[in-house]
Write a protein that holds these residues in place. Structure first.
Motif, PDB file in Angstrom:
ATOM      1  N   PHE A 187      11.957 -41.187  38.686  1.00  0.00           N
ATOM      2  CA  PHE A 187      12.727 -41.473  37.478  1.00  0.00           C
ATOM      3  C   PHE A 187      12.539 -40.399  36.411  1.00  0.00           C
ATOM      4  N   ASN A 188      13.492 -40.366  35.474  1.00  0.00           N
ATOM      5  CA  ASN A 188      13.494 -39.378  34.405  1.00  0.00           C
ATOM      6  C   ASN A 188      13.743 -40.092  33.077  1.00  0.00           C
ATOM      7  N   PRO A 189      12.859 -39.938  32.090  1.00  0.00           N
ATOM      8  CA  PRO A 189      13.048 -40.628  30.813  1.00  0.00           C
ATOM      9  C   PRO A 189      14.074 -39.966  29.895  1.00  0.00           C
ATOM     10  N   VAL A 190      14.455 -38.744  30.209  1.00  0.00           N
ATOM     11  CA  VAL A 190      15.378 -37.999  29.346  1.00  0.00           C
ATOM     12  C   VAL A 190      16.818 -38.177  29.829  1.00  0.00           C
ATOM     13  N   ASN A 191      17.096 -37.700  31.036  1.00  0.00           N
ATOM     14  CA  ASN A 191      18.415 -37.925  31.635  1.00  0.00           C
ATOM     15  C   ASN A 191      18.328 -39.204  32.468  1.00  0.00           C
ATOM     16  N   SER A 192      18.368 -40.327  31.793  1.00  0.00           N
ATOM     17  CA  SER A 192      18.036 -41.604  32.408  1.00  0.00           C
ATOM     18  C   SER A 192      19.192 -42.201  33.203  1.00  0.00           C
ATOM     19  N   SER A 193      18.809 -42.891  34.272  1.00  0.00           N
ATOM     20  CA  SER A 193      19.774 -43.703  35.006  1.00  0.00           C
ATOM     21  C   SER A 193      20.038 -44.978  34.207  1.00  0.00           C
ATOM     22  N   ARG A 194      20.975 -45.772  34.649  1.00  0.00           N
ATOM     23  CA  ARG A 194      21.258 -47.037  33.966  1.00  0.00           C
ATOM     24  C   ARG A 194      20.038 -47.941  33.990  1.00  0.00           C
ATOM     25  N   TYR A 195      19.379 -47.962  35.141  1.00  0.00           N
ATOM     26  CA  TYR A 195      18.190 -48.809  35.291  1.00  0.00           C
ATOM     27  C   TYR A 195      17.117 -48.433  34.279  1.00  0.00           C
ATOM     28  N   ILE A 196      16.827 -47.132  34.151  1.00  0.00           N
ATOM     29  CA  ILE A 196      15.800 -46.682  33.216  1.00  0.00           C
ATOM     30  C   ILE A 196      16.259 -46.865  31.776  1.00  0.00           C
ATOM     31  N   SER A 197      17.517 -46.660  31.515  1.00  0.00           N
ATOM     32  CA  SER A 197      18.042 -46.864  30.157  1.00  0.00           C
ATOM     33  C   SER A 197      17.862 -48.318  29.721  1.00  0.00           C
ATOM     34  N   ARG A 198      18.120 -49.248  30.641  1.00  0.00           N
ATOM     35  CA  ARG A 198      17.916 -50.664  30.329  1.00  0.00           C
ATOM     36  C   ARG A 198      16.444 -50.962  30.083  1.00  0.00           C
ATOM     37  N   ARG A 199      15.591 -50.393  30.915  1.00  0.00           N
ATOM     38  CA  ARG A 199      14.146 -50.589  30.732  1.00  0.00           C
ATOM     39  C   ARG A 199      13.680 -50.005  29.400  1.00  0.00           C
ATOM     40  N   LYS A 200      14.169 -48.825  29.059  1.00  0.00           N
ATOM     41  CA  LYS A 200      13.807 -48.196  27.783  1.00  0.00           C
ATOM     42  C   LYS A 200      14.188 -49.081  26.602  1.00  0.00           C
ATOM     43  N   ALA A 201      15.389 -49.607  26.642  1.00  0.00           N
ATOM     44  CA  ALA A 201      15.862 -50.448  25.544  1.00  0.00           C
ATOM     45  C   ALA A 201      15.015 -51.712  25.412  1.00  0.00           C
ATOM     46  N   LYS A 202      14.688 -52.295  26.548  1.00  0.00           N
ATOM     47  CA  LYS A 202      13.890 -53.525  26.534  1.00  0.00           C
ATOM     48  C   LYS A 202      12.482 -53.257  26.023  1.00  0.00           C
ATOM     49  N   ILE A 203      11.861 -52.179  26.523  1.00  0.00           N
ATOM     50  CA  ILE A 203      10.503 -51.836  26.103  1.00  0.00           C
ATOM     51  C   ILE A 203      10.474 -51.479  24.622  1.00  0.00           C
ATOM     52  N   SER A 204      11.464 -50.684  24.175  1.00  0.00           N
ATOM     53  CA  SER A 204      11.527 -50.287  22.769  1.00  0.00           C
ATOM     54  C   SER A 204      11.628 -51.504  21.859  1.00  0.00           C
ATOM     55  N   LYS A 205      12.372 -52.503  22.309  1.00  0.00           N
ATOM     56  CA  LYS A 205      12.517 -53.732  21.531  1.00  0.00           C
ATOM     57  C   LYS A 205      11.180 -54.459  21.395  1.00  0.00           C
ATOM     58  N   TYR A 206      10.427 -54.543  22.506  1.00  0.00           N
ATOM     59  CA  TYR A 206       9.192 -55.318  22.499  1.00  0.00           C
ATOM     60  C   TYR A 206       8.009 -54.578  21.880  1.00  0.00           C
ATOM     61  N   ILE A 207       8.126 -53.263  21.701  1.00  0.00           N
ATOM     62  CA  ILE A 207       7.054 -52.507  21.060  1.00  0.00           C
ATOM     63  C   ILE A 207       6.736 -53.096  19.686  1.00  0.00           C
ATOM     64  N   GLY A 208       7.774 -53.534  18.996  1.00  0.00           N
ATOM     65  CA  GLY A 208       7.589 -54.082  17.662  1.00  0.00           C
ATOM     66  C   GLY A 208       6.784 -55.370  17.622  1.00  0.00           C
ATOM     67  N   TYR A 209       6.632 -56.028  18.768  1.00  0.00           N
ATOM     68  CA  TYR A 209       5.905 -57.287  18.830  1.00  0.00           C
ATOM     69  C   TYR A 209       4.465 -57.124  19.318  1.00  0.00           C
ATOM     70  N   VAL A 210       4.109 -55.904  19.738  1.00  0.00           N
ATOM     71  CA  VAL A 210       2.771 -55.658  20.276  1.00  0.00           C
ATOM     72  C   VAL A 210       1.808 -55.307  19.146  1.00  0.00           C
ATOM     73  N   THR A 211       0.657 -55.950  19.139  1.00  0.00           N
ATOM     74  CA  THR A 211      -0.388 -55.666  18.157  1.00  0.00           C
ATOM     75  C   THR A 211      -1.573 -55.022  18.860  1.00  0.00           C
ATOM     76  N   LEU A 212      -2.016 -53.889  18.353  1.00  0.00           N
ATOM     77  CA  LEU A 212      -3.177 -53.199  18.923  1.00  0.00           C
ATOM     78  C   LEU A 212      -4.441 -53.674  18.231  1.00  0.00           C
ATOM     79  N   ASP A 213      -5.035 -54.712  18.772  1.00  0.00           N
ATOM     80  CA  ASP A 213      -6.244 -55.286  18.185  1.00  0.00           C
ATOM     81  C   ASP A 213      -7.412 -55.056  19.138  1.00  0.00           C
ATOM     82  N   TYR A 214      -7.792 -53.765  19.289  1.00  0.00           N
ATOM     83  CA  TYR A 214      -8.854 -53.411  20.238  1.00  0.00           C
ATOM     84  C   TYR A 214     -10.209 -53.938  19.750  1.00  0.00           C
TER      85      TYR A 214
END
Length: 225
Positions: free
Chosen positions: A198-225
């Motif tokens: 896979f390529n994160p820059v010239n992304s396939s549809r599958y990776i583009s969907r994954r990127k969008a989903k992950i980017s959305k959920y980043i805002g909900y992740v808390t780094l409480d190490y």
């Protein structure tokens, strides 16, 4: 003869435990210079007649964007902060999907992947999985969650011959890991299931969907190490 065999087995078991604990203690403080996968990939490249390429540049976690730290949690292991190395709900779900003939999503946590990448080889045997569980317990006991994340992000394969966050950031986006945006971090996290395909820059549809989903959920992740 039986007593001699027992002694040999006992000594082997004892020395294995001593050496493995010392290794985990050592890498609690010292950067991991290379992994078994790096060596395996180099051998594969040589056997295929290709130029041996390996890009790996260790950086402390303070120099890795929190966007990428959150992205891999959102993508690979949503319960990383709270579990003790194993996410049994994810493992059960993966087993159920496999039994139902659905596409199998791995139940391995970031801790398990770190244990495998640093100390072991790739494979699906029960013996290797047993060793993976053993090393997962060790790193969870001896390392902090922050250290596990630091080693993970500096060791995993993030492209063909590309290992770790800094090398991946340079390779894919021509910038340092600490400056990755949310979308760029999501792109790297999205390709982790198969970073050589896979390529994160010239992304396939599958990776583009994954990127969008992950980017959305980043805002909900808390780094409480």
């Amino acid at each position: 003869m039986f007593k001699k065999i027992k002694r040999i087995i006992f000594k082997t078991f004892l020395w294995f435990n001593i050496i493995s604990v010392l290794l985990v203690l050592f890498f609690k403080f010292v950067p991991v210079p290379f992994t078994p996968l790096m060596a395996i990939r180099a051998i594969e490249q040589k056997m295929d007649g290709k130029e041996m390429r390996s890009s790996h540049d260790w950086v402390p976690i303070e120099e890795i964007s929190t966007n990428l730290q959150k992205a891999v949690i959102a993508s690979e292991d949503g319960n990383f902060i709270t579990h003790n190395g194993f996410d049994f709900k994810a493992i059960q779900k993966a087993m159920e999907n496999n039994e139902n003939g659905k596409k199998l999503k791995g139940g391995s946590t970031i801790s398990q992947q770190t244990a495998k990448n640093v100390f072991l080889w790739q494979g699906r045997s029960y013996f290797r999985k047993g060793l993976e569980a053993y090393y997962t317990v060790l790193i969870e006991l001896i390392w902090s969650k922050e250290r596990i994340m630091e080693v993970y992000l500096n060791s995993i394969e993030m492209g063909d011959g590309v290992y770790g966050a800094q090398a991946a950031s340079k390779h894919w986006y021509h910038k340092d890991a600490k400056t990755l945006s949310r979308n760029e971090a999501a792109g790297i996290a999205a390709i982790l299931p198969n970073p050589r395909k896979f390529n994160p820059v010239n992304s396939s549809r599958y990776i583009s969907r994954r990127k969008a989903k992950i980017s959305k959920y980043i805002g909900y992740v808390t780094l409480d190490y």
